[in-house]
Motif scaffolding. Structure first.
Motif, PDB file in Angstrom:
ATOM      1  N   VAL A 197      49.750  51.153  18.206  1.00  0.00           N
ATOM      2  CA  VAL A 197      48.759  50.390  17.457  1.00  0.00           C
ATOM      3  C   VAL A 197      49.460  49.169  16.875  1.00  0.00           C
ATOM      4  O   VAL A 197      50.561  49.284  16.331  1.00  0.00           O
ATOM      5  CB  VAL A 197      48.129  51.235  16.327  1.00  0.00           C
ATOM      6  N   VAL A 198      48.830  48.007  17.003  1.00  0.00           N
ATOM      7  CA  VAL A 198      49.403  46.793  16.434  1.00  0.00           C
ATOM      8  C   VAL A 198      48.433  46.232  15.403  1.00  0.00           C
ATOM      9  O   VAL A 198      47.228  46.478  15.465  1.00  0.00           O
ATOM     10  CB  VAL A 198      49.707  45.730  17.515  1.00  0.00           C
ATOM     11  N   ALA A 199      48.995  45.497  14.466  1.00  0.00           N
ATOM     12  CA  ALA A 199      48.190  44.835  13.439  1.00  0.00           C
ATOM     13  C   ALA A 199      48.222  43.341  13.692  1.00  0.00           C
ATOM     14  O   ALA A 199      49.266  42.763  14.002  1.00  0.00           O
ATOM     15  CB  ALA A 199      48.746  45.153  12.049  1.00  0.00           C
ATOM     16  N   THR A 200      47.066  42.707  13.564  1.00  0.00           N
ATOM     17  CA  THR A 200      46.989  41.262  13.719  1.00  0.00           C
ATOM     18  C   THR A 200      46.105  40.705  12.616  1.00  0.00           C
ATOM     19  O   THR A 200      45.327  41.420  11.988  1.00  0.00           O
ATOM     20  CB  THR A 200      46.387  40.858  15.083  1.00  0.00           C
ATOM     21  N   GLY A 201      46.229  39.393  12.407  1.00  0.00           N
ATOM     22  CA  GLY A 201      45.245  38.714  11.596  1.00  0.00           C
ATOM     23  C   GLY A 201      43.941  38.633  12.369  1.00  0.00           C
ATOM     24  O   GLY A 201      43.889  38.946  13.569  1.00  0.00           O
ATOM     25  N   THR A 202      42.889  38.215  11.714  1.00  0.00           N
ATOM     26  CA  THR A 202      41.619  38.074  12.425  1.00  0.00           C
ATOM     27  C   THR A 202      41.704  37.009  13.504  1.00  0.00           C
ATOM     28  O   THR A 202      40.864  36.971  14.404  1.00  0.00           O
ATOM     29  CB  THR A 202      40.494  37.720  11.440  1.00  0.00           C
ATOM     30  N   ASP A 203      42.741  36.150  13.440  1.00  0.00           N
ATOM     31  CA  ASP A 203      42.953  35.135  14.473  1.00  0.00           C
ATOM     32  C   ASP A 203      43.762  35.669  15.648  1.00  0.00           C
ATOM     33  O   ASP A 203      44.050  34.933  16.591  1.00  0.00           O
ATOM     34  CB  ASP A 203      43.663  33.912  13.877  1.00  0.00           C
ATOM     35  N   GLY A 204      44.171  36.935  15.602  1.00  0.00           N
ATOM     36  CA  GLY A 204      44.914  37.526  16.705  1.00  0.00           C
ATOM     37  C   GLY A 204      46.418  37.463  16.556  1.00  0.00           C
ATOM     38  O   GLY A 204      47.146  38.062  17.359  1.00  0.00           O
ATOM     39  N   ARG A 205      46.943  36.745  15.549  1.00  0.00           N
ATOM     40  CA  ARG A 205      48.393  36.661  15.359  1.00  0.00           C
ATOM     41  C   ARG A 205      48.929  37.994  14.840  1.00  0.00           C
ATOM     42  O   ARG A 205      48.342  38.619  13.977  1.00  0.00           O
ATOM     43  CB  ARG A 205      48.747  35.539  14.377  1.00  0.00           C
ATOM     44  N   ALA A 206      50.066  38.394  15.389  1.00  0.00           N
ATOM     45  CA  ALA A 206      50.648  39.689  15.029  1.00  0.00           C
ATOM     46  C   ALA A 206      51.112  39.689  13.581  1.00  0.00           C
ATOM     47  O   ALA A 206      51.548  38.667  13.039  1.00  0.00           O
ATOM     48  CB  ALA A 206      51.818  40.005  15.946  1.00  0.00           C
ATOM     49  N   VAL A 207      51.008  40.850  12.954  1.00  0.00           N
ATOM     50  CA  VAL A 207      51.517  41.066  11.598  1.00  0.00           C
ATOM     51  C   VAL A 207      52.690  42.028  11.734  1.00  0.00           C
ATOM     52  O   VAL A 207      52.494  43.246  11.754  1.00  0.00           O
ATOM     53  CB  VAL A 207      50.425  41.654  10.683  1.00  0.00           C
ATOM     54  N   PRO A 208      53.925  41.510  11.860  1.00  0.00           N
ATOM     55  CA  PRO A 208      55.061  42.376  12.209  1.00  0.00           C
ATOM     56  C   PRO A 208      55.272  43.539  11.259  1.00  0.00           C
ATOM     57  O   PRO A 208      55.539  44.656  11.685  1.00  0.00           O
ATOM     58  CB  PRO A 208      56.249  41.403  12.191  1.00  0.00           C
ATOM     59  N   SER A 209      55.153  43.306   9.956  1.00  0.00           N
ATOM     60  CA  SER A 209      55.485  44.366   9.002  1.00  0.00           C
ATOM     61  C   SER A 209      54.562  45.572   9.127  1.00  0.00           C
ATOM     62  O   SER A 209      54.914  46.676   8.723  1.00  0.00           O
ATOM     63  CB  SER A 209      55.426  43.829   7.565  1.00  0.00           C
ATOM     64  N   LEU A 210      53.371  45.370   9.713  1.00  0.00           N
ATOM     65  CA  LEU A 210      52.435  46.482   9.874  1.00  0.00           C
ATOM     66  C   LEU A 210      52.413  47.000  11.307  1.00  0.00           C
ATOM     67  O   LEU A 210      51.545  47.781  11.670  1.00  0.00           O
ATOM     68  CB  LEU A 210      51.034  46.044   9.456  1.00  0.00           C
ATOM     69  N   SER A 211      53.330  46.538  12.129  1.00  0.00           N
ATOM     70  CA  SER A 211      53.391  46.996  13.514  1.00  0.00           C
ATOM     71  C   SER A 211      54.700  47.720  13.790  1.00  0.00           C
ATOM     72  O   SER A 211      55.109  47.857  14.932  1.00  0.00           O
ATOM     73  CB  SER A 211      53.230  45.798  14.459  1.00  0.00           C
ATOM     74  N   GLU A 212      55.361  48.183  12.734  1.00  0.00           N
ATOM     75  CA  GLU A 212      56.681  48.801  12.876  1.00  0.00           C
ATOM     76  C   GLU A 212      56.614  50.288  12.556  1.00  0.00           C
ATOM     77  O   GLU A 212      57.406  50.826  11.782  1.00  0.00           O
ATOM     78  CB  GLU A 212      57.674  48.085  11.957  1.00  0.00           C
ATOM     79  N   VAL A 213      55.649  50.955  13.174  1.00  0.00           N
ATOM     80  CA  VAL A 213      55.431  52.367  12.864  1.00  0.00           C
ATOM     81  C   VAL A 213      56.638  53.202  13.260  1.00  0.00           C
ATOM     82  O   VAL A 213      56.953  54.206  12.608  1.00  0.00           O
ATOM     83  CB  VAL A 213      54.148  52.869  13.555  1.00  0.00           C
ATOM     84  N   ASP A 214      57.328  52.798  14.324  1.00  0.00           N
ATOM     85  CA  ASP A 214      58.515  53.558  14.736  1.00  0.00           C
ATOM     86  C   ASP A 214      59.539  53.602  13.608  1.00  0.00           C
ATOM     87  O   ASP A 214      60.181  54.633  13.382  1.00  0.00           O
ATOM     88  CB  ASP A 214      59.144  52.930  15.988  1.00  0.00           C
ATOM     89  N   ARG A 215      59.687  52.490  12.888  1.00  0.00           N
ATOM     90  CA  ARG A 215      60.622  52.469  11.752  1.00  0.00           C
ATOM     91  C   ARG A 215      60.118  53.344  10.619  1.00  0.00           C
ATOM     92  O   ARG A 215      60.892  54.045   9.958  1.00  0.00           O
ATOM     93  CB  ARG A 215      60.839  51.033  11.269  1.00  0.00           C
ATOM     94  N   TRP A 216      58.802  53.326  10.385  1.00  0.00           N
ATOM     95  CA  TRP A 216      58.247  54.155   9.317  1.00  0.00           C
ATOM     96  C   TRP A 216      58.491  55.631   9.586  1.00  0.00           C
ATOM     97  O   TRP A 216      58.740  56.405   8.658  1.00  0.00           O
ATOM     98  CB  TRP A 216      56.740  53.943   9.192  1.00  0.00           C
ATOM     99  N   ARG A 217      58.394  56.017  10.865  1.00  0.00           N
ATOM    100  CA  ARG A 217      58.524  57.430  11.210  1.00  0.00           C
ATOM    101  C   ARG A 217      59.976  57.884  11.299  1.00  0.00           C
ATOM    102  O   ARG A 217      60.260  59.075  11.274  1.00  0.00           O
ATOM    103  CB  ARG A 217      57.817  57.694  12.549  1.00  0.00           C
ATOM    104  N   ALA A 218      60.907  56.947  11.417  1.00  0.00           N
ATOM    105  CA  ALA A 218      62.324  57.280  11.519  1.00  0.00           C
ATOM    106  C   ALA A 218      62.911  57.513  10.126  1.00  0.00           C
ATOM    107  O   ALA A 218      62.287  57.189   9.112  1.00  0.00           O
ATOM    108  CB  ALA A 218      63.064  56.145  12.225  1.00  0.00           C
ATOM    109  N   PRO A 219      64.116  58.079  10.042  1.00  0.00           N
ATOM    110  CA  PRO A 219      64.779  58.194   8.738  1.00  0.00           C
ATOM    111  C   PRO A 219      65.052  56.820   8.141  1.00  0.00           C
ATOM    112  O   PRO A 219      65.069  55.800   8.849  1.00  0.00           O
ATOM    113  CB  PRO A 219      66.089  58.927   9.084  1.00  0.00           C
ATOM    114  N   ALA A 220      65.268  56.772   6.834  1.00  0.00           N
ATOM    115  CA  ALA A 220      65.572  55.513   6.152  1.00  0.00           C
ATOM    116  C   ALA A 220      66.786  54.836   6.782  1.00  0.00           C
ATOM    117  O   ALA A 220      67.786  55.488   7.092  1.00  0.00           O
ATOM    118  CB  ALA A 220      65.812  55.771   4.667  1.00  0.00           C
ATOM    119  N   ASP A 221      66.681  53.530   7.006  1.00  0.00           N
ATOM    120  CA  ASP A 221      67.784  52.791   7.618  1.00  0.00           C
ATOM    121  C   ASP A 221      68.643  52.143   6.531  1.00  0.00           C
ATOM    122  O   ASP A 221      68.453  52.362   5.328  1.00  0.00           O
ATOM    123  CB  ASP A 221      67.257  51.758   8.613  1.00  0.00           C
ATOM    124  N   ALA A 222      69.609  51.319   6.969  1.00  0.00           N
ATOM    125  CA  ALA A 222      70.553  50.719   6.020  1.00  0.00           C
ATOM    126  C   ALA A 222      69.849  49.821   5.012  1.00  0.00           C
ATOM    127  O   ALA A 222      70.188  49.829   3.819  1.00  0.00           O
ATOM    128  CB  ALA A 222      71.625  49.936   6.786  1.00  0.00           C
TER     129      ALA A 222
END
Length: 426
Positions: free
Chosen positions: A222-247
């Motif tokens: 699943v990706v997040a975009t603005g209503t104009d279709g531009r990607a919202v990177p901070s909300l498209s990083e689910v893999d990082r959310w599901r992984a253990p805390a990084d550095a």
């Protein structure tokens, strides 16, 4: 010769009991609505076919959705093979019978009126290895009982069974079943006039954001975009959310003072990391799946919007807005004021901002699945450090630190204690 009776074998479209494979993209209620629309299309095609008798072999209740003109017989038998055999027996009135399922809404009266003179049976195969129709001159349990059902070779096995009994079989055109989201999309594109296709188009562009967020937490792309279709990177990083805390996470958490409240905790990597440090923490999220995943990691979490009353208001040592959660609700000034209410005097508020320092975009966002579903707009805000500083100042939070790590931007603030609070403290 054509069929004298048409039988539809159907299941009452109850959420959670029909079209469960559609639930990788749709809610149980949406999947049931698609099943109901598919069944309505099928029944309309059947009713438009000039035969003497229309029968529905039904599992469930027909109240409120079955159109007039159909004779209902309840399904009986242990497996689908037995239920199909019983449907032919219970619908038989001395006329040849053609039985269809509820999963091929593209069926037409022309297909159902096929002339099978000179043949003992009719069979229409489906692309997934099953079959969409079976015609018999009269009931014959030998033709059905024991044929493996719901496999990728059911259609071939059924054909072999009929031929082993000496039946001459007329094969009808192959159709596609509506079982998966890909099936639904393909049928909607190929047959846009169908009820199920119109519903599919509406659902594709009106998913609840919470549904797609939970699909992402479950591993779907699943990706997040603005209503104009531009990607919202901070909300498209689910893999990082599901992984253990990084550095970068651990560096931010080194600033935390317990107890810690993590707003929008997602699957719980931050709360878990704090627990591993021996710092008491609680995650809050509006997603039931996020809370479940957090507690499954052994960390505490509560399903509740941040705007509602929360435990320990005014006593938290630190309140976190990680992963761009400063954008929750699309009103960062109000959210920071809420954080100031939650944290204790001189407590810490830690914010992860957008790496673009000058960004201040309050426009809603849209979640999009790999299967083509798009959510309705979700109130959100994307703000860089300069905007966060302005909003924090309006919330009586004073900036104490601003740093970058692995391309991510963080700020910390202290809640300014009132004179009365300072006097009480001393």
């Amino acid at each position: 010769m054509t069929a004298g009776s048409l039988i539809v074998i159907a299941k009452e479209p109850v959420p959670g009991r029909v079209k469960t494979r559609l639930q990788t993209e749709f809610t149980p209620s949406e999947a049931a609505a698609l099943a109901r629309a598919s069944l309505a299309d099928t029944l309309a095609a059947v009713r438009a076919t000039p035969v003497r008798r229309y029968v529905v072999a039904l599992e469930g209740d027909s109240t409120g959705w079955l159109p007039p003109g159909f004779h209902v017989v309840p399904q009986r038998g242990d497996g689908l093979d037995e239920r199909l055999a019983a449907a032919f027996e219970d619908a038989y009135s001395g006329l040849p019978m053609l039985l269809v399922g509820m999963d091929t809404p593209q069926v037409t009266p022309e297909l159902l009126m096929v002339d099978w003179a000179g043949h003992d049976a009719v069979l229409g195969l489906t692309e997934d290895g099953g079959y969409w129709c079976l015609g018999l001159r009269k009931p014959d349990r030998r033709a059905l009982v024991g044929v493996p059902m719901s496999t990728d070779h059911t259609g071939v096995d059924q054909l072999e069974r009929l031929r082993s009994l000496g039946y001459s079989v007329l094969l009808l055109p192959m159709l596609r079943d509506l079982d998966t989201p890909a099936d639904a999309a393909a049928l909607a594109a190929a047959f846009p006039h169908l009820r199920v296709s119109r519903l599919h188009r509406r659902l594709q562009h009106s998913a609840h954001p919470g549904l797609l967020f939970e699909k992402a937490l479950g591993g779907a792309r699943v990706v997040a975009t603005g209503t104009d279709g531009r990607a919202v990177p901070s909300l498209s990083e689910v893999d990082r959310w599901r992984a253990p805390a990084d550095a970068a996470d651990r560096l931010a958490l080194s600033r935390c003072e317990g107890p810690v409240l993590d707003i929008g905790c997602g699957p719980g990597r931050i709360v878990t990391a704090l627990a591993e440090r021996g710092i008491p923490a609680l995650g809050v999220d509006i997603s039931a799946l996020a809370v479940m995943l957090t507690t499954k990691r052994g960390a505490p979490a509560l399903r509740r919007p941040v705007q509602e009353p929360l435990p320990g208001e005014g006593r938290w040592g630190s309140v976190l807005l990680m992963d761009g959660n400063i954008g929750i609700g699309g009103a960062p000034r109000s959210l920071l004021r809420r954080c100031a209410e939650l944290v204790r005097p001189e407590g810490l508020v830690l914010v992860e901002a957008d790496p673009d320092d000058d960004l201040d975009d309050p426009a809603p966002i849209v979640l999009r699945s790999a299967g083509g579903r798009r959510s309705h707009p979700l109130p959100w805000a994307r703000v860089g450090s300069r905007a966060v500083l302005r909003y924090a100042q309006a919330a009586d939070l004073r900036a104490t630190e601003d740093w970058r790590a692995d391309g991510r931007a963080f700020l910390t603030f202290r809640r300014t204690a009132s004179v009365a609070e300072l006097a009480q403290a001393y």
